[in-house]
Design an enzyme around this catalytic site. Structure first.
Site, PDB file in Angstrom:
ATOM      1  N   GLY A   1       0.555  -1.107  -0.422  1.00  0.00           N
ATOM      2  CA  GLY A   1      -0.093  -0.071  -0.150  1.00  0.00           C
ATOM      3  C   GLY A   1       0.678   1.080  -0.105  1.00  0.00           C
ATOM      4  O   GLY A   1       1.940   1.602   0.444  1.00  0.00           O
TER       5      GLY A   1
ATOM      6  N   HIS B   1      -2.755   7.056   7.111  1.00  0.00           N
ATOM      7  CA  HIS B   1      -1.478   8.467   6.568  1.00  0.00           C
ATOM      8  C   HIS B   1      -2.169   9.435   5.875  1.00  0.00           C
ATOM      9  O   HIS B   1      -1.603  10.492   6.176  1.00  0.00           O
ATOM     10  CB  HIS B   1      -0.681   7.542   5.394  1.00  0.00           C
TER      11      HIS B   1
ATOM     12  N   GLN C   1       3.190   9.913   1.333  1.00  0.00           N
ATOM     13  CA  GLN C   1       4.306   9.148   0.501  1.00  0.00           C
ATOM     14  C   GLN C   1       4.903   9.842   0.226  1.00  0.00           C
ATOM     15  O   GLN C   1       6.388   8.908  -0.309  1.00  0.00           O
ATOM     16  CB  GLN C   1       4.053   7.557   1.258  1.00  0.00           C
TER      17      GLN C   1
ATOM     18  N   CYS D   1       5.927  -0.018   7.371  1.00  0.00           N
ATOM     19  CA  CYS D   1       5.871   0.742   6.359  1.00  0.00           C
ATOM     20  C   CYS D   1       7.102   1.512   5.029  1.00  0.00           C
ATOM     21  O   CYS D   1       7.914   1.477   5.846  1.00  0.00           O
ATOM     22  CB  CYS D   1       5.318   2.164   7.022  1.00  0.00           C
ATOM     23  N   LEU D   2       6.679   1.588   3.883  1.00  0.00           N
ATOM     24  CA  LEU D   2       7.935   2.046   2.814  1.00  0.00           C
ATOM     25  C   LEU D   2       8.435   3.046   3.596  1.00  0.00           C
ATOM     26  O   LEU D   2       8.996   3.667   3.420  1.00  0.00           O
ATOM     27  CB  LEU D   2       7.319   2.262   1.641  1.00  0.00           C
TER      28      LEU D   2
ATOM     29  N   HIS E   1      -4.144   1.214   7.528  1.00  0.00           N
ATOM     30  CA  HIS E   1      -2.729   1.783   7.815  1.00  0.00           C
ATOM     31  C   HIS E   1      -2.652   2.648   6.532  1.00  0.00           C
ATOM     32  O   HIS E   1      -2.413   4.238   6.577  1.00  0.00           O
ATOM     33  CB  HIS E   1      -1.803   0.877   7.111  1.00  0.00           C
ATOM     34  N   GLU E   2      -3.425   2.896   5.503  1.00  0.00           N
ATOM     35  CA  GLU E   2      -3.192   4.146   4.528  1.00  0.00           C
ATOM     36  C   GLU E   2      -4.407   4.510   4.161  1.00  0.00           C
ATOM     37  O   GLU E   2      -3.317   6.129   4.645  1.00  0.00           O
ATOM     38  CB  GLU E   2      -3.709   3.127   3.354  1.00  0.00           C
TER      39      GLU E   2
HETATM   40 CO    CO Z   1       2.776   3.727   5.193  1.00  0.00          CO
END
Ligand code: CO
Length: 161
Positions: free
Chosen positions: A46, A134, A51, A88-89, A130-131
Site C-alpha cells: 500500500g 496516512h 508518502q 511501512c515504506l 494503515h493507508e
Molecule cells: Co505506511
C-alpha cells in the site's frame, strides 16, 4: 509512468492531514499510475499520497489480488480485531505490533469520481486502515503496542526469505 521518491520518517508531510481530491483528471490518473508503480517497485502492499509528497486523499493498495485505487476513502464500518506485524515504506527496517479491525467497509471514489464500496478482511483490512491513517497524518508507530527489536526484525526477514 514514473517512479516517485518515497518520503521517509522525519519528514513533516507524514504528520499532516490531506485534502480531498476534487478534480478527476489526467493529472490524477498519472499520479495513481505512478503511485502504483512506485509501490510495486518497493515491494509494498500500500502507498498513500503523502508518502510521495502530496497532501491529497489518495491511496493505492495491492495485497496480491490486483490494484485497488481509493480516492477520498472513508472507513464506514469495522468489525472484529486482528493482531499482526506491520511495516511501512516510509519507515524502512522498522516493524511494530499493531491491532487492527479484522474487517472493514470503505467508501471511496474511483479515478473517474464514481463512488463505490470495498469490503476487505485480514491483510486488506489492515492495509486500508494503515493507508487511510496516512491521509490523517497518522503513521503506524503511533498505533503500535510496541516496536520490534532489531533481533526480532532480523528474525522476521529470515522467515520472509
Ligand atoms: Co505506511
Amino acid at each position: 509512468m514514473a517512479l516517485r521518491n518515497i518520503v521517509k520518517n522525519g519528514d513533516d508531510i507524514l504528520t499532516k492531514v490531506c485534502r480531498p481530491v476534487e478534480k478527476f483528471n489526467a493529472r490524477l490518473w498519472t499520479l495513481l499510475d505512478d503511485m502504483y508503480e512506485t509501490m510495486q517497485n518497493a515491494d509494498g502492499v500500500g502507498l498513500a499520497a503523502p508518502q510521495v509528497g502530496l497532501l491529497r486523499r489518495i491511496v493505492v493498495i495491492d495485497v496480491g489480488d490486483g490494484p485497488i485505487e481509493l480516492v477520498n476513502p472513508e472507513i464506514v464500518e469495522t468489525s472484529g480485531f486482528q493482531d499482526g506485524t506491520e511495516g511501512c515504506l516510509s519507515f524502512p527496517g522498522e516493524w511494530g505490533e499493531v491491532t487492527r479491525p479484522m474487517r472493514v467497509k470503505v467508501r471511496a471514489q474511483d479515478r473517474n469520481g464514481a463512488f463505490f464500496e470495498l469490503e476487505g478482511e485480514a491483510l486488506l483490512a489492515r492495509a486500508c486502515c494503515h493507508e487511510i491513517d496516512h491521509l490523517n497524518g497518522i503513521c503506524f508507530p503511533k498505533r503500535a503496542s510496541r516496536m520490534l527489536t532489531p533481533e526480532e526484525v532480523e528474525e522476521l526477514h529470515r522467515k520472509q526469505g
